[in-house]
Scaffold this active site. Structure first.
Site, PDB file in Angstrom:
ATOM      1  CB  SER A  82      -7.652  -5.176   6.076  1.00 26.48           C
ATOM      2  OG  SER A  82      -7.469  -5.418   4.680  1.00 26.48           O
ATOM      3  CB  SER A  83      -7.125  -1.660   1.707  1.00 26.77           C
ATOM      4  OG  SER A  83      -5.987  -0.941   2.436  1.00 26.77           O
ATOM      5  CG  ASN A 124      -8.221   1.779  -0.028  1.00 28.11           C
ATOM      6  OD1 ASN A 124      -8.834   2.655   0.102  1.00 28.11           O
ATOM      7  ND2 ASN A 124      -8.626   0.680  -0.273  1.00 28.11           N
ATOM      8  CG  LEU A 125      -3.314   5.968   2.909  1.00 22.28           C
ATOM      9  CD1 LEU A 125      -2.564   6.939   3.565  1.00 22.28           C
ATOM     10  CD2 LEU A 125      -2.335   4.725   2.904  1.00 22.28           C
ATOM     11  CB  ALA A 127      -7.863   4.438  11.587  1.00 22.41           C
ATOM     12  N   GLY A 128      -5.223   2.346  10.365  1.00 26.60           N
ATOM     13  CA  GLY A 128      -4.358   1.560  10.700  1.00 26.60           C
ATOM     14  C   GLY A 128      -3.079   2.068  10.133  1.00 26.60           C
ATOM     15  CG  HIS A 129      -2.655   2.369   5.858  1.00 28.82           C
ATOM     16  ND1 HIS A 129      -3.705   2.128   5.413  1.00 28.82           N
ATOM     17  CD2 HIS A 129      -1.742   1.567   5.534  1.00 28.82           C
ATOM     18  CE1 HIS A 129      -3.744   1.086   4.681  1.00 28.82           C
ATOM     19  NE2 HIS A 129      -2.252   0.918   4.561  1.00 28.82           N
ATOM     20  CD  GLN A 172       4.063  -6.399   4.072  1.00 24.87           C
ATOM     21  OE1 GLN A 172       3.993  -6.529   3.011  1.00 24.87           O
ATOM     22  NE2 GLN A 172       3.970  -5.366   4.847  1.00 24.87           N
ATOM     23  N   GLY A 197       2.828  -2.357   9.923  1.00 21.66           N
ATOM     24  CA  GLY A 197       1.908  -2.979  10.857  1.00 21.66           C
ATOM     25  C   GLY A 197       2.112  -4.464  11.233  1.00 21.66           C
TER      26      GLY A 197
END
Ligand code: PAF
Length: 285
Positions: free
Chosen positions: A187-188, A32-33, A35-37, A155, A149
């Site tokens: 975020s997703s 569920n990508l 622009a952050g990914h 995390q 990220g």
């Protein structure tokens, strides 16, 4: 870009890249990508010759009340984004490939200290699930570097500690949080927000910015700053989960002399739980 679903295929492709003398970069995701990914993959592509991404919705890191089945699966769109960002190989295993002995008997990895409090308190077992799957993925891919990220700040701290404590020869790279123009961290989970909630959501980041501004002005009454920012969150319609000021390196509760700070928050907007954080560097004394 090649997509493989088995460990055997993954190992063959990685062995070939290694035989060609390539440096391996890795970006683990749950799909569920956004622009952050994409920015994580781009960073990996700048620092490595062969970029591997994984998409695996890890049941071990979901609590019983968290909706694992509802997590969006968007493989075709994700593959396109990965390809555009410079990914060479996608590992997309199913649950039985990742946990062939079943999850109940799976060896678990627990990272003490940094896993406790914050999201670790609100989501019991979550970081154990993350540390376990990331350890497995690191052993499968054996990357030189891996990119995560800063949006998931706790995390990232868990993974840095894991790699240090278990002597894994992997460089962990933290990538800056990507934000929408109005400041909302990508975020997703933003996809779960109604139009009205999406309009209210940037207040979460503004509540962190308000604390950061006060800290830079010299305020050190952390409790007062937190209460004011949580009031700001409530006014925007959030139900606060936590809001804390911590040492950015150790993740321990901040003391008055700390100069490298991180403000971390989680709050619910309707049924959606959003998290965010902001680093604050204060001048030395
Ligand atoms: O951040 C995520 O998407 C997940 O927690 C990770 C690191 C891929 C482990 O499942």
């Amino acid at each position: 870009m090649n997509t493989v679903t088995t460990l055997r295929e993954l190992r063959t492709a990685i062995a070939q890249a290694r035989a060609e003398g390539k440096r391996i970069g890795f970006v683990p995701t749950m799909g569920n990508l956004h622009a952050g990914h994409v920015s994580l993959v781009q960073i990996a592509a700048q620092r490595a010759d062969f970029v591997v991404a994984s998409i695996f919705v890890n049941p071990l890191q979901f609590g019983p009340s968290e909706d694992l089945d509802k997590y969006p699966r968007t493989l075709a769109a994700d593959q396109e984004k990965l390809l555009g960002a410079g990914c060479h190989l996608l590992f997309h295993p199913d649950v039985s490939e990742m946990y062939p002995q079943g999850m109940a008997s799976q060896t678990r990895v627990m990272v003490q200290g940094v896993s406790e409090g914050l999201c670790g308190a609100s989501r019991p077992g979550h970081f154990e699930g993350v540390a376990t799957v990331v350890t497995k993925l690191f052993n499968m891919v054996q990357p030189d570097i891996a990119v995560f990220g800063e949006k998931d700040y706790q995390q990232l701290a868990v993974i840095r500690t894991l790699v240090r404590d278990l002597d894994m020869p992997i460089q962990i790279v933290g990538a800056p949080t990507q934000r929408a123009e109005d400041g909302l961290a990508l975020s997703s989970r933003n996809g779960y927000l109604s139009a009205e909630q999406r309009a209210a959501a940037p207040a979460l980041y503004r509540s962190l910015q308000a604390i950061a501004e006060e800290l830079r002005r010299g305020a050190r009454d952390y409790q007062r700053l937190i209460e004011a920012a949580q009031a700001q969150q409530r006014q925007a319609g959030f139900v606060p989960d936590y809001l804390e000021i911590r040492n950015a390196i150790s993740l321990r509760p901040a003391v008055i002399d700390d100069r490298h700070l991180v403000i971390l928050t989680a709050a619910h907007l309707g049924k959606t739980r959003l998290i965010d954080n902001l680093l604050v560097e204060l001048p030395g004394q």
